[in-house]
Scaffold this active site. Sequence first.
Site, PDB file in Angstrom:
ATOM      1  N   ASP A   1      14.827  -0.278   1.125  1.00  0.00           N
ATOM      2  CA  ASP A   1      15.600  -0.448   2.355  1.00  0.00           C
ATOM      3  C   ASP A   1      16.724  -1.447   2.042  1.00  0.00           C
ATOM      4  OD1 ASP A   1      16.472  -0.814   4.933  1.00  0.00           O
ATOM      5  OD2 ASP A   1      14.553  -1.347   5.786  1.00  0.00           O
TER       6      ASP A   1
ATOM      7  N   LYS B   1      17.120   4.279   1.405  1.00  0.00           N
ATOM      8  CA  LYS B   1      17.903   4.376   2.642  1.00  0.00           C
ATOM      9  C   LYS B   1      19.370   4.170   2.317  1.00  0.00           C
ATOM     10  CE  LYS B   1      14.362   2.955   5.855  1.00  0.00           C
ATOM     11  NZ  LYS B   1      13.999   2.084   6.973  1.00  0.00           N
TER      12      LYS B   1
ATOM     13  N   PHE C   1      13.867   4.171  10.604  1.00  0.00           N
ATOM     14  CA  PHE C   1      12.496   3.835  10.233  1.00  0.00           C
ATOM     15  C   PHE C   1      11.695   5.122  10.095  1.00  0.00           C
ATOM     16  CE2 PHE C   1       8.269   2.071  10.423  1.00  0.00           C
ATOM     17  CZ  PHE C   1       8.417   0.938   9.645  1.00  0.00           C
ATOM     18  N   VAL C   2      11.033   5.292   8.960  1.00  0.00           N
ATOM     19  CA  VAL C   2      10.277   6.520   8.709  1.00  0.00           C
ATOM     20  C   VAL C   2       8.812   6.189   8.396  1.00  0.00           C
ATOM     21  CG1 VAL C   2      12.257   7.856   7.906  1.00  0.00           C
ATOM     22  CG2 VAL C   2      10.941   6.525   6.257  1.00  0.00           C
TER      23      VAL C   2
ATOM     24  N   GLU D   1       7.776   2.584  -6.412  1.00  0.00           N
ATOM     25  CA  GLU D   1       7.971   2.074  -5.054  1.00  0.00           C
ATOM     26  C   GLU D   1       8.067   3.226  -4.056  1.00  0.00           C
ATOM     27  OE1 GLU D   1       7.654   0.033  -2.899  1.00  0.00           O
ATOM     28  OE2 GLU D   1       8.969  -1.692  -2.973  1.00  0.00           O
ATOM     29  N   ASP D   2       7.615   2.979  -2.844  1.00  0.00           N
ATOM     30  CA  ASP D   2       7.710   4.003  -1.807  1.00  0.00           C
ATOM     31  C   ASP D   2       9.133   4.145  -1.290  1.00  0.00           C
ATOM     32  OD1 ASP D   2       7.693   1.467  -0.609  1.00  0.00           O
ATOM     33  OD2 ASP D   2       6.112   1.918   0.825  1.00  0.00           O
TER      34      ASP D   2
ATOM     35  N   LYS E   1       0.818  -1.188   0.000  1.00  0.00           N
ATOM     36  CA  LYS E   1       0.000   0.000   0.000  1.00  0.00           C
ATOM     37  C   LYS E   1       0.861   1.250   0.000  1.00  0.00           C
ATOM     38  CE  LYS E   1      -3.234  -2.394   3.023  1.00  0.00           C
ATOM     39  NZ  LYS E   1      -3.728  -2.462   4.433  1.00  0.00           N
TER      40      LYS E   1
HETATM   41  P1  IMP Z   1      13.264  -3.869   1.490  1.00  0.00           P
HETATM   42  O1  IMP Z   1      12.837  -5.152   0.855  1.00  0.00           O
HETATM   43  O2  IMP Z   1      14.135  -4.087   2.704  1.00  0.00           O
HETATM   44  O3  IMP Z   1      13.931  -2.916   0.506  1.00  0.00           O
HETATM   45  O4  IMP Z   1      11.961  -3.180   2.087  1.00  0.00           O
HETATM   46  C1  IMP Z   1      11.025  -2.576   1.265  1.00  0.00           C
HETATM   47  C2  IMP Z   1       9.654  -2.443   1.893  1.00  0.00           C
HETATM   48  O5  IMP Z   1       9.697  -2.419   3.336  1.00  0.00           O
HETATM   49  C3  IMP Z   1       9.066  -1.117   1.466  1.00  0.00           C
HETATM   50  O6  IMP Z   1       8.313  -1.248   0.280  1.00  0.00           O
HETATM   51  C4  IMP Z   1       8.232  -0.710   2.664  1.00  0.00           C
HETATM   52  O7  IMP Z   1       6.926  -1.211   2.535  1.00  0.00           O
HETATM   53  C5  IMP Z   1       8.903  -1.368   3.850  1.00  0.00           C
HETATM   54  N1  IMP Z   1       9.784  -0.405   4.544  1.00  0.00           N
HETATM   55  C6  IMP Z   1      11.133  -0.367   4.516  1.00  0.00           C
HETATM   56  N2  IMP Z   1      11.617   0.638   5.269  1.00  0.00           N
HETATM   57  C7  IMP Z   1      10.531   1.271   5.780  1.00  0.00           C
HETATM   58  C8  IMP Z   1      10.373   2.421   6.648  1.00  0.00           C
HETATM   59  O8  IMP Z   1      11.335   3.085   7.091  1.00  0.00           O
HETATM   60  N3  IMP Z   1       9.086   2.770   6.945  1.00  0.00           N
HETATM   61  C9  IMP Z   1       7.998   2.087   6.469  1.00  0.00           C
HETATM   62  N4  IMP Z   1       8.100   1.017   5.665  1.00  0.00           N
HETATM   63  C10 IMP Z   1       9.358   0.610   5.315  1.00  0.00           C
HETATM   64 MG    MG Z   2       4.845  -0.881   4.632  1.00  0.00          MG
END
Ligand code: IMP
Ligand code: MG
Length: 216
Positions: A134, A162, A183-184, A130-131, A74
Amino acid sequence: MSAVADPRPDDESARVGIPAARRPGMRPEAPWDDPALGDIIVPAGELQDRIAVLGAAITADYARRPPLLVGVLKGACIFLSDLARAIALPVEMDFMAVSSYGTATRTSGVVRIVKDLDLDLSGRHVLIVEDIVDSGLTLSFLRRNLAARHPASLSVCALLVKEGLQSTPLDLSYEGFRIPPEFVVGYGLDVAERYRNLPFICEYLEGEPPDVAAPS
Ligand code: IMP
Ligand code: MG
């Protein structure tokens, strides 16, 4: 496709085209003065300014091949809504939802599709929206999964990245902001489904959120 040029040539971050976001001491004001919220990382106005730059770059790059925007639910819903209106092309939109197992603040890389796309990607110019990136594991799953559906092209636009957390190169065509590895929440990003409607991005302070395996 090249990285997006930043309009502020004097800024060191503009050289690489991606603003580094950090506003120490800028606190959310009423009605958003919640003690669980820390400093504002990207103010609302800067989000909109940067999205205008990203939208203009996408408009130029995709002039003769309007993209299909694939929003990752979402978290990307608010970003995609604003980004789509900053692109002056007849874009199409579709959405998918994925669930990453792990804790609410750290993904394990095991990703499952919770809602799949409605549209067929073959021959389409697909732009994943993508939002936040990380570890990069969710994005690398999405890229592999969508590439197997034979799009004509596949690129990624991520609002936030990040710093220093990804083990493999991300190859993002469009990036909004580099942020510190904290974490944001806000502007689509949640903790346990809350804070998505904040108009800015800020730190989340209050403890470790509960473990979840919910659509991101
Ligand atoms: P990744 O697979 O570690 O790159 O994580 C990606 C997903 O984790 C994002 O699409 C977010 O939904 C969630 N996410 C990662 N960091 C944050 C954060 O700081 N706040 C909220 N959601 C996050
Ligand atoms: Mg999320």
